[in-house]
Scaffold this motif. Sequence first.
Motif, PDB file in Angstrom:
ATOM      1  N   PHE A  38      -6.702 -57.812 -37.864  1.00  0.00           N
ATOM      2  CA  PHE A  38      -5.480 -57.408 -37.192  1.00  0.00           C
ATOM      3  C   PHE A  38      -5.368 -55.886 -37.244  1.00  0.00           C
ATOM      4  N   ILE A  71      -1.832 -60.925 -34.998  1.00  0.00           N
ATOM      5  CA  ILE A  71      -1.563 -61.969 -35.990  1.00  0.00           C
ATOM      6  C   ILE A  71      -0.939 -63.199 -35.338  1.00  0.00           C
ATOM      7  N   LEU A  72       0.128 -62.980 -34.617  1.00  0.00           N
ATOM      8  CA  LEU A  72       0.853 -64.108 -34.014  1.00  0.00           C
ATOM      9  C   LEU A  72       0.754 -64.058 -32.499  1.00  0.00           C
ATOM     10  N   GLU A 130       8.053 -62.166 -31.460  1.00  0.00           N
ATOM     11  CA  GLU A 130       9.466 -62.013 -31.128  1.00  0.00           C
ATOM     12  C   GLU A 130       9.675 -60.591 -30.602  1.00  0.00           C
ATOM     13  N   SER A 150       8.545 -50.066 -40.992  1.00  0.00           N
ATOM     14  CA  SER A 150       7.881 -51.146 -40.258  1.00  0.00           C
ATOM     15  C   SER A 150       8.765 -52.386 -40.252  1.00  0.00           C
ATOM     16  N   ARG A 151       9.110 -52.844 -39.073  1.00  0.00           N
ATOM     17  CA  ARG A 151       9.880 -54.082 -38.947  1.00  0.00           C
ATOM     18  C   ARG A 151       9.166 -55.063 -38.019  1.00  0.00           C
ATOM     19  N   ASN A 152       7.920 -54.743 -37.717  1.00  0.00           N
ATOM     20  CA  ASN A 152       7.175 -55.604 -36.798  1.00  0.00           C
ATOM     21  C   ASN A 152       5.852 -56.003 -37.440  1.00  0.00           C
ATOM     22  N   LEU A 153       5.385 -57.169 -37.053  1.00  0.00           N
ATOM     23  CA  LEU A 153       4.090 -57.630 -37.538  1.00  0.00           C
ATOM     24  C   LEU A 153       2.981 -56.780 -36.921  1.00  0.00           C
ATOM     25  N   PRO A 154       1.932 -56.540 -37.650  1.00  0.00           N
ATOM     26  CA  PRO A 154       0.782 -55.867 -37.049  1.00  0.00           C
ATOM     27  C   PRO A 154       0.277 -56.663 -35.837  1.00  0.00           C
ATOM     28  N   GLY A 162       3.537 -52.332 -39.233  1.00  0.00           N
ATOM     29  CA  GLY A 162       2.630 -52.464 -40.359  1.00  0.00           C
ATOM     30  C   GLY A 162       2.149 -51.183 -40.995  1.00  0.00           C
ATOM     31  N   LEU A 163       2.679 -50.056 -40.606  1.00  0.00           N
ATOM     32  CA  LEU A 163       2.273 -48.803 -41.239  1.00  0.00           C
ATOM     33  C   LEU A 163       3.416 -48.277 -42.115  1.00  0.00           C
TER      34      LEU A 163
END
Lengths: 783, 102
Positions: free
Chosen positions: A473, A519-520, A524, A512-516, A494-495
């Motif tokens: 990812f 991954i998904l 959202e 960071s409030r988001n997934l790298p 993710g940083l």
Amino acid sequence: MKSRFLSIQIKTFLVFGTFIALTLAGAGWGVSRYFESVARRQIERQQSDMVSLLASALDDKLFRHLDTLQAVARGIPGRAPSDPGTASAWLKDQRGIRALFENGIFLLRPDGRLLAANAVTPPSPALQAELHPFFQAVAASGDGGISEAYRSESSGAPAVMMAVPWIEQSSRVRVLLAGSIDLRHGDFLGAIVNRRMPDASHLSLIDAQGRILMHPDPTRILTRARHFEGWNSRTGLGVSGERRDASGILTLTSVQPLKAVPWTLAAIIPLSQAHAPIGRFRGYLRDATAAGVFATLLLAWLLSHGLTKNLESFTAQIEAAATQPVGQRRIQSRVHDETSILVDAFNGLMASLDDKAARLLQAKARQDEELALAKHVLQRLVEPGLRAMPDHLHMETLQTQRINGDACAYQEGLPGIHFGLICDATGHGLTAGISTLPAIQSFLGMVRRDIPLETIYAEINRKVLRMMPTERFVCLLLMRLDTQSGTLTVLNAGLPDAVLCTPQGGCRRFTSRNLPAGILVGLEAPVIETVKVAPGDRLLAYTDGILDLFPAEETDQVFLHGLERCPLGVHLRAVQETLSLAIANQEQHDDVSWALWEVPPPACVRPQVATSSLDASAMLLEDGFTLALTLLPHRHAVRDVLPEALRILSSHGLGVQAEQSLTLALTEALANAVDHGVLGLDSRLKEQGFEVYESLRNLHLAAIHEGYVKLTLRLRTLPSGPVREVDVEVEDSGSGFDWRAWEKGASDTLRPSGRGLLLIRALTTNLSFNEAGNRIRFTLPCD
Amino acid sequence: MTFTIQTDPQNGILRLEGTFTFDGHPVFKAATAAALEAGHPSLVLDLSEVSYMDSASLGMLLLLRERAQAKGMQVVLSRPSPTVMTILRVVQFGKLFDIRES
């Protein structure tokens, strides 16, 4: 290496040598002890036998003298002389007896009184009195006897008196025939005394009263010999043993009681002399043992050398082989034993190692080549953008020796709008480098069209998911700085926190409030933060590689505090020097990518494309003006045309809202004209990824030599009042498109293409197309 | 720094120790494969003794999550150390895993 431990030969020698030496020494000691014991007993026995023989000889002499007297006394016919004259004459006739008894012969009355004497010196009354009990005892017993020793009155030597009764036929004792023996005479003790004895050794004769009758020292004669008291009376038999003499010297003493008289003959030899043969034997044995040990050690050394020489050779060859180059590390064995098995095993291992080493070198070379290729590809991708980066922006990646998945990219979108990407892909090496490619390609392909960050993020996520396996990812941070509107937009997935600092010390973090990405599948809605910025504000962002070098809580202190007030150049150098120092002082596990952006003053917006470079014409009308721009093939980049058109319109009083709407609408219309009209690109290509679409677009642009896009802007004032409008007409040289089909499906929000036209229709009025579909018209309010 | 894993197969708990990076991949793969075979409803990774994780190890967690989900299992990240918790928070793994801080 050999100096650090004992060689196997020395160890073998020490083990065997020590064992053999100890065995020989022990055997020697045991043999010595055994033979010493035997020798001691033998010496003791010899001395005892010697004393016994001497005693027996002395007994024989005494008995022979006594028997001679008895024979004389019994063999004389007739009556015994009873008067002194007759007795004296008789004695004088007994020359034979007289020769045996040196001190003289005597006839005595039965009561012990002297009758006549044939002696050197007639016995004194005192001697007679001393011997009187003896004579009486002989007369009483009727048998011969030997007196106690006494000192001879003539010679002073010890003497004994022998007496036998002269018994007539009537069995009556008429007289006693007696003779005195000088014990010092050669026939008796003289021969024994003169017997050759070792130094400090001697023979001694002690009577029943403990008086010394025989001794090398004449002064000791007839003196008491206390330390011999009880020897003969204790056992009655011959005895030998070690004892200390009167001087305290340890001696070997042998005693033998006599049978004729209650005397004891003793031989006294200092033990050192008695055991001298043992000492000599011990010396011989010691020398023999030493010679044997030496010979054995020599043999053990030769034997150990013979046993270990192959192993030593094996070891030496291995040591030498360690310095040999790969492929030549082989050893040889000249014999067929266990070492040859070791040699074969070693050579086999070396061959295997060499093969593996060669494979590793090849693999390393391939890896280096792949890494170089990955670096090259990455650099080719990002370097043009980074080189074009204005001075107030800085981004860089500090890579370790291998690629660890870090990259950063920059691209200017519309004028004054800057896009930045910092990403950190999972893993290391080529795979990490590959993982960053979809992110960078998508980013570069999309920002040129000012596509929103959430769309870029979604595209990167989709692309990474589609291309990379589950465990791969990409952590990323997208930045958009609009210097015209003074806004900064950040998407952190993710940083570590990006930090925005103002010259006044204000601080804003973008956590960071988001997934790298990758991954998904169904992401959202991402969290995107947009803030107003002012000139001088600075944004610092970095990947987690920096956390290898500094604790997270220290990064602000190290890279920001106090530096936000310095000139940007100073701030940059401080960060670079700090990072360089940290990397030099410790092992860097991960790449470090970082960005330091300063919001520039409005004057720093990139200079616009000169109007003269366009085929443009402007004509003032009564109700406004008309602007006509024709884009030749080499000028088909929307980003070059649009700002020029907007600049001209702005100078005629275009409002802010109208400018934003016109920008969006013109961007879409010009893009459609260039991409689909002139270049003939199909919108469905975007489904394969924006970077693919962008690459094809660039290829087509580079190849095309014909075609045009005509942009006509007509600013006019409405007859009804001061309200003004802009009529826009965009015509391209393409074959047009089926606008009727588009209008039929315009309500389908899931359609894969045509979203630009939907946007134009939402922002403008009077949207229309020519029949061929290669010209679009629409109108926007100016104010 | 070495990376080791102590397994508690009866309770489906793996205790990770040391620096969890790509180098720990063989150990992690072997340990988690055995744990997945055990078939517990949840697989707990005790991260209290893990001093550092890199992006490769985060990828390993994702792969484990995928395999666990295929078996109907849930992966729980238990007691991450402060450093590890910071990393997990940055990459928003709380949205993917059940992270139990105590």
